[in-house]
Design a protein around this motif. Structure first.
Motif, PDB file in Angstrom:
ATOM      1  N   ALA A   1      38.570  36.717  51.565  1.00 49.42           N
ATOM      2  CA  ALA A   1      39.604  35.013  51.282  1.00 49.42           C
ATOM      3  C   ALA A   1      38.841  34.528  50.128  1.00 49.42           C
ATOM      4  O   ALA A   1      38.634  34.189  48.543  1.00 49.42           O
ATOM      5  CB  ALA A   1      40.233  34.310  51.913  1.00 49.42           C
ATOM      6  N   LEU A   2      37.435  34.229  50.760  1.00 53.28           N
ATOM      7  CA  LEU A   2      36.131  33.461  49.675  1.00 53.28           C
ATOM      8  C   LEU A   2      36.164  34.040  48.441  1.00 53.28           C
ATOM      9  O   LEU A   2      35.887  34.236  46.888  1.00 53.28           O
ATOM     10  CB  LEU A   2      34.476  33.231  50.909  1.00 53.28           C
ATOM     11  N   ILE A   3      35.544  35.529  48.701  1.00 54.97           N
ATOM     12  CA  ILE A   3      35.767  36.387  47.767  1.00 54.97           C
ATOM     13  C   ILE A   3      36.527  36.738  46.786  1.00 54.97           C
ATOM     14  O   ILE A   3      35.983  37.173  45.286  1.00 54.97           O
ATOM     15  CB  ILE A   3      34.489  38.086  47.873  1.00 54.97           C
ATOM     16  N   THR A   4      37.775  37.161  47.160  1.00 53.92           N
ATOM     17  CA  THR A   4      38.865  37.752  46.441  1.00 53.92           C
ATOM     18  C   THR A   4      39.190  35.555  45.579  1.00 53.92           C
ATOM     19  O   THR A   4      39.304  36.698  44.398  1.00 53.92           O
ATOM     20  CB  THR A   4      39.913  37.498  46.847  1.00 53.92           C
ATOM     21  N   ALA A   5      39.132  35.110  45.920  1.00 59.30           N
ATOM     22  CA  ALA A   5      39.134  33.818  45.167  1.00 59.30           C
ATOM     23  C   ALA A   5      38.025  34.190  43.954  1.00 59.30           C
ATOM     24  O   ALA A   5      38.154  34.007  42.580  1.00 59.30           O
ATOM     25  CB  ALA A   5      39.252  32.491  46.071  1.00 59.30           C
ATOM     26  N   LEU A   6      37.112  34.061  44.376  1.00 59.11           N
ATOM     27  CA  LEU A   6      36.038  33.840  43.299  1.00 59.11           C
ATOM     28  C   LEU A   6      35.807  34.508  42.688  1.00 59.11           C
ATOM     29  O   LEU A   6      35.314  34.548  41.422  1.00 59.11           O
ATOM     30  CB  LEU A   6      34.538  33.717  44.371  1.00 59.11           C
ATOM     31  N   LEU A   7      36.135  35.730  43.152  1.00 68.23           N
ATOM     32  CA  LEU A   7      35.702  37.084  42.001  1.00 68.23           C
ATOM     33  C   LEU A   7      36.492  37.023  40.836  1.00 68.23           C
ATOM     34  O   LEU A   7      36.584  37.798  39.454  1.00 68.23           O
ATOM     35  CB  LEU A   7      35.731  38.512  42.694  1.00 68.23           C
ATOM     36  N   THR A   8      37.662  35.679  40.845  1.00 70.67           N
ATOM     37  CA  THR A   8      38.979  36.325  39.853  1.00 70.67           C
ATOM     38  C   THR A   8      38.293  34.991  38.906  1.00 70.67           C
ATOM     39  O   THR A   8      39.767  35.186  37.886  1.00 70.67           O
ATOM     40  CB  THR A   8      39.854  35.904  40.152  1.00 70.67           C
ATOM     41  N   ILE A   9      37.327  34.464  39.063  1.00 72.71           N
ATOM     42  CA  ILE A   9      36.953  32.861  37.774  1.00 72.71           C
ATOM     43  C   ILE A   9      36.767  33.171  37.029  1.00 72.71           C
ATOM     44  O   ILE A   9      35.126  33.871  37.376  1.00 72.71           O
ATOM     45  CB  ILE A   9      36.863  31.793  39.476  1.00 72.71           C
ATOM     46  N   VAL A  10      36.417  32.775  35.796  1.00 77.52           N
ATOM     47  CA  VAL A  10      35.508  32.658  34.591  1.00 77.52           C
ATOM     48  C   VAL A  10      35.627  31.898  34.367  1.00 77.52           C
ATOM     49  O   VAL A  10      35.690  30.695  34.090  1.00 77.52           O
ATOM     50  CB  VAL A  10      36.509  33.223  33.876  1.00 77.52           C
TER      51      VAL A  10
ATOM     52  N   ASP B   1      25.163  39.543  49.229  1.00 72.95           N
ATOM     53  CA  ASP B   1      26.216  40.848  49.163  1.00 72.95           C
ATOM     54  C   ASP B   1      26.529  40.921  47.694  1.00 72.95           C
ATOM     55  O   ASP B   1      26.865  41.399  46.929  1.00 72.95           O
ATOM     56  CB  ASP B   1      26.850  41.576  50.584  1.00 72.95           C
ATOM     57  N   ARG B   2      27.947  40.197  47.454  1.00 74.18           N
ATOM     58  CA  ARG B   2      28.295  40.333  46.239  1.00 74.18           C
ATOM     59  C   ARG B   2      27.607  38.954  45.165  1.00 74.18           C
ATOM     60  O   ARG B   2      28.596  38.952  44.135  1.00 74.18           O
ATOM     61  CB  ARG B   2      30.264  39.660  46.921  1.00 74.18           C
ATOM     62  N   GLY B   3      26.639  38.644  45.244  1.00 71.35           N
ATOM     63  CA  GLY B   3      26.036  37.794  44.651  1.00 71.35           C
ATOM     64  C   GLY B   3      26.964  36.458  44.464  1.00 71.35           C
ATOM     65  O   GLY B   3      26.748  35.794  43.356  1.00 71.35           O
ATOM     66  N   LEU B   4      27.324  35.864  45.460  1.00 72.36           N
ATOM     67  CA  LEU B   4      27.789  34.903  45.215  1.00 72.36           C
ATOM     68  C   LEU B   4      27.028  33.535  45.729  1.00 72.36           C
ATOM     69  O   LEU B   4      28.430  32.551  46.534  1.00 72.36           O
ATOM     70  CB  LEU B   4      29.530  35.167  45.816  1.00 72.36           C
ATOM     71  N   THR B   5      26.319  33.496  45.789  1.00 72.36           N
ATOM     72  CA  THR B   5      25.582  33.073  46.846  1.00 72.36           C
ATOM     73  C   THR B   5      24.338  31.702  45.764  1.00 72.36           C
ATOM     74  O   THR B   5      23.838  30.773  46.191  1.00 72.36           O
ATOM     75  CB  THR B   5      24.814  32.989  48.454  1.00 72.36           C
ATOM     76  N   GLY B   6      24.038  32.041  44.643  1.00 68.97           N
ATOM     77  CA  GLY B   6      23.174  31.680  43.885  1.00 68.97           C
ATOM     78  C   GLY B   6      21.829  31.870  44.284  1.00 68.97           C
ATOM     79  O   GLY B   6      20.822  31.377  43.964  1.00 68.97           O
TER      80      GLY B   6
ATOM     81  N   GLY C   1      26.369  32.162  36.315  1.00 68.58           N
ATOM     82  CA  GLY C   1      27.414  31.513  35.285  1.00 68.58           C
ATOM     83  C   GLY C   1      28.465  32.002  36.133  1.00 68.58           C
ATOM     84  O   GLY C   1      29.679  31.775  35.873  1.00 68.58           O
ATOM     85  N   GLN C   2      28.373  32.268  37.195  1.00 63.61           N
ATOM     86  CA  GLN C   2      29.331  32.938  38.059  1.00 63.61           C
ATOM     87  C   GLN C   2      29.885  31.989  39.077  1.00 63.61           C
ATOM     88  O   GLN C   2      28.975  31.680  39.824  1.00 63.61           O
ATOM     89  CB  GLN C   2      28.961  34.713  38.825  1.00 63.61           C
ATOM     90  N   PRO C   3      31.474  32.156  39.947  1.00 64.15           N
ATOM     91  CA  PRO C   3      31.490  31.021  40.590  1.00 64.15           C
ATOM     92  C   PRO C   3      30.421  31.906  42.038  1.00 64.15           C
ATOM     93  O   PRO C   3      29.966  32.762  42.370  1.00 64.15           O
ATOM     94  CB  PRO C   3      32.977  31.861  41.097  1.00 64.15           C
ATOM     95  N   THR C   4      30.035  30.167  42.972  1.00 68.63           N
ATOM     96  CA  THR C   4      28.975  30.610  43.941  1.00 68.63           C
ATOM     97  C   THR C   4      29.625  29.544  44.936  1.00 68.63           C
ATOM     98  O   THR C   4      29.740  28.462  44.953  1.00 68.63           O
ATOM     99  CB  THR C   4      27.556  30.329  43.585  1.00 68.63           C
TER     100      THR C   4
END
Length: 369
Positions: free
Chosen positions: A299-308, A193-198, A244-247
């Motif tokens: 926790a995973l969402i919080t960590a991944l959304l801060t990575i550039v 849902d947050r677009g973090l699975t690729g 380019g987003q963490p996944t």
């Protein structure tokens, strides 16, 4: 020293102390028990609190000979669903209340259903002694110095965590396999849902893509006590998506039941068609029953959304580990090990960064149909 190593060292000291207690001449006390004044159980988490209360109720229900005979016969064949065990009206109500409390503590929806079961602690006690069975809740504490059990009369008895008791012990525990299946599905959905699975940016060609296949895997002995059941292992596989987003992908290893055993799964662990770079990281966890899957997803969402993405690969292991709540270093869930920068060319034996396990891997070409 690594957090898991610290826990294992503490557990070793606790086990050594308990062994000395057990070796001291006893005043005709039953094998595997310890004087109540010597130790105090340390588990205080919400899952243990709920299952410990239920253990007392189940023990009381076993005072009835018909119920006791039926339950012992059922658990001898395998774990019994506690919401279907027919223990009597009082114990059945307690089981329902405990199940609701555990679902809430683990961040699981009510629709998950039953996640509590009753298990015979050891096959060594299948030929139960003449004594009435004891009932205990499965601990989620690696450094336990005692196991609190209850007899049908309501007495609380502390058992040695090292020596398997000669008296039959039934364990009230979370069906971690079922809970993890439901919980990780929830985690995957929240990540998606947050677009973090690729998944929405998969690299596909007519030829196929490279993956990393696990041919063999072994974890070191973590000296878990007799009351704990089999481990339930899952991996957080992380990299940078094509955007380019963490996944991350969450990969279960349901076969990895026991430490100190080599398994040959031939399992695909990393699928590089979803990654921008030719690299990915793996963080392995063990769920002993206390995992709150809603907290895991957060926790995973919080960590991944801060990575550039700065245009070069940055390992994600540290960010993932640092995002986990402090309580997760006390067995809910355990950090097991991590593997940095697996690539499409990774091959052979790869030792984990925490030196708690190894994997034999090989590149695998996934041919498209």
């Amino acid at each position: 020293m690594h957090p898991r190593s610290i826990r294992l060292a503490a557990l070793s000291l606790a086990l050594a102390a308990a062994t000395l207690i057990a070796a001291t001449p006893a005043q005709a006390r039953p094998a595997g028990t310890i004087p109540a004044a010597d130790v105090t159980p340390s588990d205080t988490g919400p899952v243990y609190s709920a299952t410990d209360r239920l253990a007392r109720e189940v023990a009381g229900a076993l005072a009835d000979s018909a119920t006791r005979g039926r339950v012992l016969a059922g658990t001898t064949a395998g774990p019994v669903d506690l919401l279907r065990a027919r223990l009597g009206s009082r114990a059945d109500r307690a089981a329902q209340a405990a199940n609701e409390a555990v679902l809430a503590a683990k961040g699981l929806p009510a629709a998950t259903g039953s996640v509590l079961q009753l298990r015979l602690a050891s096959s060594a006690t299948k030929a139960a002694s003449a004594a009435l069975p004891l009932v205990a809740a499965a601990s989620t504490d690696d450094a336990m110095t005692s196991v609190a059990a209850y007899d049908p009369a309501g007495a609380r008895i502390l058992l040695d965590p090292v020596r398997v008791p000669g008296r039959a012990v039934l364990v009230v525990e979370v069906n971690v396999a079922r809970a993890m299946e439901q919980g990780l599905a929830q985690v995957r959905q929240e990540l998606a849902d947050r677009g973090l699975t690729g998944a929405r940016a998969a690299r596909t060609t007519q030829a196929g893509y490279w993956a990393t296949k696990v041919n063999a895997i072994r974890l070191s002995n973590d000296q878990e006590t007799w009351i704990k059941g089999s481990a339930e292992i899952f991996n957080v596989v992380a990299g940078f998506g094509l955007d380019g987003q963490p996944t991350v992908n969450v990969v279960e290893m349901p076969y990895l039941d026991n430490d100190g055993t080599v398994y040959y799964p031939n399992q695909l662990l990393v699928h590089f068609n979803t990654y921008k770079y030719n690299l990915a990281d793996v963080v392995m966890w063990e769920d002993d029953g206390d995992t709150n899957y809603r907290d895991l997803a957060t926790a995973l969402i919080t960590a991944l959304l801060t990575i550039v993405d700065y245009g070069t690969y940055t390992p994600l292991v540290t960010a993932i580990i640092n995002a986990m709540p402090a309580s997760w270093w006390t067995d809910d869930p355990d950090y097991v090990d991590s593997w940095y920068t697996l690539s499409t060319g990774s091959s052979g034996r790869l030792n984990g960064a925490a030196a708690n396990g190894w994997m034999d891997v090989t590149p695998y070409w996934v041919q498209q149909l």
